[in-house]
Design a protein around this motif. Structure first.
Motif, PDB file in Angstrom:
ATOM      1  N   HIS A  45      63.417 -75.753  27.806  1.00  0.00           N
ATOM      2  CA  HIS A  45      62.744 -77.135  27.781  1.00  0.00           C
ATOM      3  C   HIS A  45      62.657 -77.922  28.961  1.00  0.00           C
ATOM      4  CE1 HIS A  45      61.528 -75.488  24.589  1.00  0.00           C
ATOM      5  NE2 HIS A  45      62.031 -75.011  24.005  1.00  0.00           N
ATOM      6  N   ALA A  46      62.468 -78.946  29.224  1.00  0.00           N
ATOM      7  CA  ALA A  46      62.822 -80.582  30.088  1.00  0.00           C
ATOM      8  C   ALA A  46      63.445 -80.966  28.723  1.00  0.00           C
ATOM      9  CB  ALA A  46      61.308 -81.160  29.905  1.00  0.00           C
ATOM     10  N   TRP A  47      64.689 -81.592  29.703  1.00  0.00           N
ATOM     11  CA  TRP A  47      65.434 -82.375  28.885  1.00  0.00           C
ATOM     12  C   TRP A  47      66.365 -83.586  29.511  1.00  0.00           C
ATOM     13  CZ3 TRP A  47      70.236 -82.389  32.092  1.00  0.00           C
ATOM     14  CH2 TRP A  47      70.247 -81.416  32.791  1.00  0.00           C
ATOM     15  N   ARG A  84      54.074 -93.661  19.330  1.00  0.00           N
ATOM     16  CA  ARG A  84      53.868 -93.866  20.552  1.00  0.00           C
ATOM     17  C   ARG A  84      55.522 -93.218  20.943  1.00  0.00           C
ATOM     18  NH1 ARG A  84      49.541 -96.710  23.425  1.00  0.00           N
ATOM     19  NH2 ARG A  84      48.347 -96.819  22.019  1.00  0.00           N
ATOM     20  N   MET A  85      56.897 -92.929  19.805  1.00  0.00           N
ATOM     21  CA  MET A  85      58.037 -92.414  20.304  1.00  0.00           C
ATOM     22  C   MET A  85      58.227 -91.756  19.333  1.00  0.00           C
ATOM     23  SD  MET A  85      59.494 -96.250  19.792  1.00  0.00           S
ATOM     24  CE  MET A  85      58.894 -97.540  21.590  1.00  0.00           C
ATOM     25  N   SER A  86      59.447 -90.821  19.807  1.00  0.00           N
ATOM     26  CA  SER A  86      59.934 -89.861  19.346  1.00  0.00           C
ATOM     27  C   SER A  86      61.361 -90.070  18.592  1.00  0.00           C
ATOM     28  CB  SER A  86      60.403 -88.706  20.344  1.00  0.00           C
ATOM     29  OG  SER A  86      60.753 -87.573  19.176  1.00  0.00           O
ATOM     30  N   GLN A  87      62.013 -90.293  17.240  1.00  0.00           N
ATOM     31  CA  GLN A  87      63.387 -91.180  16.876  1.00  0.00           C
ATOM     32  C   GLN A  87      63.869 -90.158  16.709  1.00  0.00           C
ATOM     33  OE1 GLN A  87      63.016 -92.193  12.387  1.00  0.00           O
ATOM     34  NE2 GLN A  87      64.799 -93.894  13.568  1.00  0.00           N
ATOM     35  N   ILE A  88      65.289 -90.168  17.078  1.00  0.00           N
ATOM     36  CA  ILE A  88      66.342 -89.723  17.338  1.00  0.00           C
ATOM     37  C   ILE A  88      66.438 -89.332  15.770  1.00  0.00           C
ATOM     38  CG2 ILE A  88      69.288 -89.291  17.429  1.00  0.00           C
ATOM     39  CD1 ILE A  88      67.965 -90.633  20.668  1.00  0.00           C
ATOM     40  N   PRO A  89      66.151 -88.466  14.931  1.00  0.00           N
ATOM     41  CA  PRO A  89      67.204 -87.635  13.551  1.00  0.00           C
ATOM     42  C   PRO A  89      68.546 -87.848  13.483  1.00  0.00           C
ATOM     43  CG  PRO A  89      66.682 -86.040  14.534  1.00  0.00           C
ATOM     44  CD  PRO A  89      67.085 -86.907  15.803  1.00  0.00           C
ATOM     45  N   ASP A 108      59.448 -82.508  25.042  1.00  0.00           N
ATOM     46  CA  ASP A 108      58.274 -81.989  24.720  1.00  0.00           C
ATOM     47  C   ASP A 108      58.498 -80.404  23.351  1.00  0.00           C
ATOM     48  OD1 ASP A 108      55.409 -81.098  25.180  1.00  0.00           O
ATOM     49  OD2 ASP A 108      55.780 -80.215  27.317  1.00  0.00           O
ATOM     50  N   SER A 109      59.235 -80.299  22.999  1.00  0.00           N
ATOM     51  CA  SER A 109      59.308 -79.824  21.986  1.00  0.00           C
ATOM     52  C   SER A 109      58.797 -79.735  20.287  1.00  0.00           C
ATOM     53  CB  SER A 109      61.219 -79.033  22.345  1.00  0.00           C
ATOM     54  OG  SER A 109      61.321 -78.160  21.208  1.00  0.00           O
ATOM     55  N   ASN A 110      59.785 -78.899  19.589  1.00  0.00           N
ATOM     56  CA  ASN A 110      58.961 -79.107  18.258  1.00  0.00           C
ATOM     57  C   ASN A 110      60.198 -79.846  17.631  1.00  0.00           C
ATOM     58  OD1 ASN A 110      58.200 -78.733  15.327  1.00  0.00           O
ATOM     59  ND2 ASN A 110      57.756 -76.665  15.384  1.00  0.00           N
ATOM     60  N   LEU A 116      68.361 -81.449  18.197  1.00  0.00           N
ATOM     61  CA  LEU A 116      68.590 -81.864  19.272  1.00  0.00           C
ATOM     62  C   LEU A 116      66.731 -81.535  20.135  1.00  0.00           C
ATOM     63  CD1 LEU A 116      71.737 -80.836  20.256  1.00  0.00           C
ATOM     64  CD2 LEU A 116      71.288 -83.472  19.340  1.00  0.00           C
ATOM     65  N   HIS A 117      65.717 -80.993  19.094  1.00  0.00           N
ATOM     66  CA  HIS A 117      64.825 -81.313  19.564  1.00  0.00           C
ATOM     67  C   HIS A 117      63.918 -82.285  19.712  1.00  0.00           C
ATOM     68  CE1 HIS A 117      65.452 -77.208  20.651  1.00  0.00           C
ATOM     69  NE2 HIS A 117      66.288 -77.129  19.767  1.00  0.00           N
ATOM     70  N   LEU A 118      62.890 -83.147  20.439  1.00  0.00           N
ATOM     71  CA  LEU A 118      62.688 -84.114  20.268  1.00  0.00           C
ATOM     72  C   LEU A 118      60.802 -83.382  21.191  1.00  0.00           C
ATOM     73  CD1 LEU A 118      64.402 -87.155  21.551  1.00  0.00           C
ATOM     74  CD2 LEU A 118      64.044 -86.915  19.185  1.00  0.00           C
TER      75      LEU A 118
END
Length: 342
Positions: A45-47, A84-89, A108-110, A116-118
Motif C-alpha cells: 500500500h501507499a504509506w 473527511r479524515m481517518s483517525q489513528i485508533p 488507502d487500506s482497510n 496501522l491501516h488507515l
C-alpha cells in the motif's frame, strides 16, 4: 468554583499540549508502492511515516490523517471535518512513540486489517497533499504536498530534521520506512556506519586491528631498543679493554706537549724572560711536530743498559783517595814493590 478551576487547568495545559503536538512530524511518504514495504498480509500500500522529533514520549492515538484539502476551510464544522479524515485508533502500544521514534501507517487500506491501516485515499497519478491534525480535529500539526513520484520513490524530510521544512525525492534504494532518514546532504559518518554495519562486525574487526597494530608497534620499538642497548654495552666493553689507538696516541702526545711547555715556561720565569726567542721556537717546534703527527710516542718502558765504571779498581781508588795529600811526583817515577822495598 470547580468550573473555574477546571477552566484554569485546561487553559494551562493548552500550551503544553501544543508544544507536544509540535514534536510530531510527517517524515516520509510513498505513494506508488510496487516493490517497497509489504504489510502483514503480503500486500503493498501507499504509506506515510510519522516521527517524534523530541526526546520525550508522546502518544499519537486519536490524531487524524487526511488528504482532503477541503478541511482547511475554517468555517467547516468539526464533525464535518472528521468525516473527511481517518483517525489513528487507540489500543495499540505502537502509537506510544518514544523520543526519536518512528511509526509507519498503511494508506488507502482497510482499517479492519489492523490499527496501522488507515482508509486515507491516495492517488499516485497526481500531487498529493497530506496533513496531520490533533485529536480535536481543529489544529493542523503538520502537512506536506508530495509531488508525483515514480514507482517505489518516496518524498522525505532531509536528515529527519523536524525543525526545517526541507524535503527531497529519494530513489528506491534509499527509501527508509520505519528508520531514520538517510540522506546524502547531512548524513553523519556515525549514522552511515550504523546503516552499513548494523551488527557491528566491521567495528569489531577495526577495533581488534587497531589493538594488534599497537601491540606490534610496541614490540618493534622495544626490540630495537633492546638491540641498541646491547650494542652500547658491547661498545663500552671494547673501549674499556681495547682503547682506540689513535685516541690514546693523541692524548699521550697532548700530555707530553703540555708538560714540556710547562717546563719551558717555568724556566723562562726563572730566567726573567732571557732567551724568549728560544722558548718560543721550542714551543712552536713542539706544536708543529704535534700537528704533523711526527713526534715520537714513547712506549713508557725504561731500559737500563750496563756500563763499565771500574769501580773495583783498587789502584784507582787509592790514587783518588790519597791524591789530595801526596806530593806531586814525576810521571816516570817507579814505585818499588815486593822485595825492592827492603
Amino acid at each position: 468554583m470547580r468550573l473555574l478551576l477546571g477552566a484554569l487547568v485546561v487553559l494551562a495545559s493548552l500550551p503544553v499540549m501544543a508544544q507536544m503536538d509540535a514534536s510530531i512530524k510527517l517524515n516520509e511518504v510513498l505513494t506508488h508502492n510496487e516493490n517497497s514495504l509489504i504489510d502483514e498480509y503480503g500486500e503493498r500500500h501507499a504509506w506515510v511515516e510519522i516521527a517524534n522529533i523530541s526526546h520525550s514520549t508522546y502518544n499519537i492515538r486519536g490524531m487524524y490523517l487526511t488528504t482532503d484539502r477541503s478541511v482547511l476551510d475554517k468555517k467547516m464544522s468539526v464533525p464535518e471535518r472528521i468525516k473527511r479524515m481517518s483517525q489513528i485508533p487507540n489500543g495499540d502500544v505502537r502509537t506510544n512513540l518514544n523520543g526519536r521514534q518512528l511509526i509507519v501507517f498503511q494508506l488507502d487500506s482497510n482499517p479492519a486489517m489492523g490499527s496501522l491501516h488507515l482508509s486515507v485515499p491516495v492517488d499516485a497519478t497526481k500531487p498529493l497533499w497530506i496533513a496531520l491534525y490533533n485529536g480535536n480535529a481543529t489544529q493542523l500539526i503538520d502537512s506536506i504536498t508530495v509531488p508525483v513520484l515514480a514507482a517505489d520513490q518516496s518524498f522525505a524530510r532531509i536528515a529527519n530534521n523536524g525543525i526545517r521544512s526541507d524535503w527531497e525525492t529519494k530513489s528506491a534504494d534509499r527509501v527508509t520506512p520505519g528508520i531514520q532518514n538517510q540522506t546524502v546532504v547531512s548524513e553523519s559518518k556515525i549514522e552511515k556506519f550504523k546503516r552499513e554495519d548494523p551488527y557491528g562486525v566491521g567495528m569489531s574487526i577495526m577495533a581488534m586491528s587497531i589493538v594488534f597494530f599497537c601491540l606490534a608497534l610496541l614490540w618493534i620499538i622495544f626490540t630495537l631498543f633492546g638491540l641498541l642497548m646491547r650494542h652500547m654495552e658491547t661498545a663500552k666493553k671494547v673501549v674499556h679493554h681495547q682503547p682506540i689507538k689513535p685516541i690514546t696516541k693523541t692524548v699521550e702526545m697532548t700530555l707530553e706537549v703540555g708538560h714540556k711547555t710547562g717546563v719551558i715556561l717555568q724556566e723562562g720565569l726563572k730566567t726573567k724572560g732571557i732567551d724568549k726567542e728560544v722558548y718560543m721556537a721550542v714551543i712552536g717546534m713542539a706544536l708543529k711536530q704535534y700537528l704533523d703527527d711526527v713526534h715520537d710516542v714513547e712506549s713508557g718502558i725504561i731500559t737500563i743498559k750496563s756500563k763499565e765504571t771500574d769501580w773495583d779498581d783498587e789502584y784507582s781508588q787509592m790514587t783518588q783517595f790519597h791524591s789530595p795529600i801526596l806530593p806531586s811526583m814525576p810521571q816516570n817515577l817507579k814505585i818499588p814493590t815486593g822485595p825492592e822495598l827492603k
